[in-house]
Design a protein around this motif. Structure first.
Motif, PDB file in Angstrom:
ATOM      1  N   PRO A  72     -10.726   2.616  11.501  1.00 23.49           N
ATOM      2  CA  PRO A  72     -10.320   2.529  12.903  1.00 23.49           C
ATOM      3  C   PRO A  72      -8.830   2.220  13.005  1.00 23.49           C
ATOM      4  N   ALA A  73      -8.159   2.856  13.983  1.00 26.49           N
ATOM      5  CA  ALA A  73      -6.697   2.790  14.035  1.00 26.49           C
ATOM      6  C   ALA A  73      -6.232   2.308  15.402  1.00 26.49           C
ATOM      7  N   CYS A  74      -4.925   2.000  15.477  1.00 30.99           N
ATOM      8  CA  CYS A  74      -4.391   1.566  16.767  1.00 30.99           C
ATOM      9  C   CYS A  74      -4.530   2.709  17.768  1.00 30.99           C
ATOM     10  N   ILE A  75      -4.784   2.354  19.013  1.00 29.91           N
ATOM     11  CA  ILE A  75      -5.198   3.354  20.003  1.00 29.91           C
ATOM     12  C   ILE A  75      -4.009   3.988  20.700  1.00 29.91           C
ATOM     13  N   GLY A  82       6.478   3.079  15.544  1.00 33.15           N
ATOM     14  CA  GLY A  82       5.849   3.664  14.377  1.00 33.15           C
ATOM     15  C   GLY A  82       6.439   4.990  13.921  1.00 33.15           C
ATOM     16  N   VAL A  83       5.861   5.463  12.838  1.00 31.79           N
ATOM     17  CA  VAL A  83       6.276   6.748  12.278  1.00 31.79           C
ATOM     18  C   VAL A  83       5.861   7.863  13.233  1.00 31.79           C
ATOM     19  N   CYS A  84       4.683   7.693  13.836  1.00 27.16           N
ATOM     20  CA  CYS A  84       4.205   8.695  14.786  1.00 27.16           C
ATOM     21  C   CYS A  84       5.150   8.800  15.981  1.00 27.16           C
ATOM     22  N   GLY A 104       9.670  -0.458  12.195  1.00 26.38           N
ATOM     23  CA  GLY A 104       8.676  -0.290  13.257  1.00 26.38           C
ATOM     24  C   GLY A 104       7.365   0.333  12.818  1.00 26.38           C
ATOM     25  N   HIS A 105       7.219   0.539  11.525  1.00 30.35           N
ATOM     26  CA  HIS A 105       5.951   1.108  11.055  1.00 30.35           C
ATOM     27  C   HIS A 105       4.780   0.250  11.530  1.00 30.35           C
ATOM     28  N   ILE A 106       3.709   0.918  11.973  1.00 29.76           N
ATOM     29  CA  ILE A 106       2.519   0.194  12.420  1.00 29.76           C
ATOM     30  C   ILE A 106       1.464   0.327  11.334  1.00 29.76           C
ATOM     31  N   SER A 114       2.310   5.467   1.958  1.00 36.83           N
ATOM     32  CA  SER A 114       3.205   6.563   2.344  1.00 36.83           C
ATOM     33  C   SER A 114       2.506   7.390   3.408  1.00 36.83           C
ATOM     34  N   GLU A 115       3.321   8.248   4.054  1.00 43.38           N
ATOM     35  CA  GLU A 115       2.796   8.894   5.263  1.00 43.38           C
ATOM     36  C   GLU A 115       3.596  10.145   5.588  1.00 43.38           C
ATOM     37  N   ILE A 116       2.913  11.129   6.193  1.00 44.28           N
ATOM     38  CA  ILE A 116       3.635  12.275   6.752  1.00 44.28           C
ATOM     39  C   ILE A 116       3.101  12.508   8.157  1.00 44.28           C
ATOM     40  N   LEU A 130       0.177  15.218  14.143  1.00 52.59           N
ATOM     41  CA  LEU A 130      -0.809  15.120  13.063  1.00 52.59           C
ATOM     42  C   LEU A 130      -0.280  14.081  12.076  1.00 52.59           C
ATOM     43  N   ASP A 131      -1.094  13.077  11.786  1.00 54.71           N
ATOM     44  CA  ASP A 131      -0.676  11.950  10.941  1.00 54.71           C
ATOM     45  C   ASP A 131      -1.558  11.920   9.690  1.00 54.71           C
ATOM     46  N   ILE A 132      -0.936  11.878   8.526  1.00 53.72           N
ATOM     47  CA  ILE A 132      -1.687  11.787   7.267  1.00 53.72           C
ATOM     48  C   ILE A 132      -1.112  10.622   6.462  1.00 53.72           C
TER      49      ILE A 132
HETATM   50  N1  SME Z   1       1.162   4.190  10.582  1.00 49.58           N
HETATM   51  C1  SME Z   1       1.292   4.821  11.814  1.00 49.58           C
HETATM   52  C2  SME Z   1       0.315   4.291  12.827  1.00 49.58           C
HETATM   53  C3  SME Z   1      -0.917   5.069  12.851  1.00 49.58           C
HETATM   54  S1  SME Z   1      -1.955   4.744  11.580  1.00 49.58           S
HETATM   55  O1  SME Z   1      -1.342   4.863  10.310  1.00 49.58           O
HETATM   56  C4  SME Z   1      -3.304   5.635  11.684  1.00 49.58           C
HETATM   57  C5  SME Z   1       2.681   4.745  12.365  1.00 49.58           C
HETATM   58  O2  SME Z   1       3.427   3.821  12.076  1.00 49.58           O
HETATM   59  O3  SME Z   1       3.001   5.652  13.095  1.00 49.58           O
END
Ligand code: SME
Length: 159
Positions: A72-75, A82-84, A104-106, A114-116, A130-132
């Motif tokens: 479950p993730a932040c809504i 965040g990265v998004c 500001g990463h959440i 790591s994240e894309i 789209l978040d991975i």
């Molecule tokens: N890490 C993300 C938040 C969303 S979760 O990873 C699903 C961010 O900082 O944008």
């Protein structure tokens, strides 16, 4: 039942097969929730070393959680969070090797390292992102980015 098990020795082939499976999975289906749900499941099942795959939708200038696989993730997130948010605000792919040093990463899942995030844009309109996420640092290479951008091109037509 859909059986889209993708086995490929190299990333280019894997992303090509994944894109073709995604096209097949969403063909003829106009419902965006159904398409996002199946896309998240397909990508989550196919990519190794990922712990979250999903969508945030642009609802009146705010990012709102959409279909996903993972914990479950932040809504809700603003474009300043965040990265998004950075992907939404800049409309540029965000490929982050170490999320812990991204301002500001959440952290929705403490396992993520790591994240894309790829913005989904149709006719100049930001539909969402789209978040991975991955538990492995620097999981996403330039080759992954090229592959995920191709997936996003398909997704912008069907979400
Ligand atoms: N890490 C993300 C938040 C969303 S979760 O990873 C699903 C961010 O900082 O944008």
């Amino acid at each position: 039942m859909f059986d889209f098990k993708i086995h490929a020795d190299d990333k280019a082939t894997m992303y090509r097969d994944l894109a073709s499976a995604l096209e097949g999975l969403v063909a003829g289906e106009p419902d965006s929730i159904a398409n996002m749900a199946n896309a998240a499941a397909l990508i989550y099942e196919t990519l190794p070393d990922v712990n979250w795959v999903g969508f945030y939708r642009n609802i009146d200038g705010e990012l709102v959680l959409g279909p996903f696989q993972g914990r479950p993730a932040c809504i809700r997130m603003s474009f300043d969070q965040g990265v998004c948010g950075a992907a939404a605000k800049t409309r540029q792919v965000q490929r982050v090797e170490d999320v812990h040093v991204f301002p500001g990463h959440i952290a929705c899942d403490s396992a993520s390292n790591s994240e894309i995030v790829v913005p989904l844009i149709r006719d100049g309109e930001l539909l969402g992102v789209l978040d991975i996420d991955s538990p492995r640092s620097a999981r996403f290479t330039e080759e992954d980015e090229a592959g995920v951008v191709k997936l996003a091109e398909i997704l912008t037509r069907i979400v």
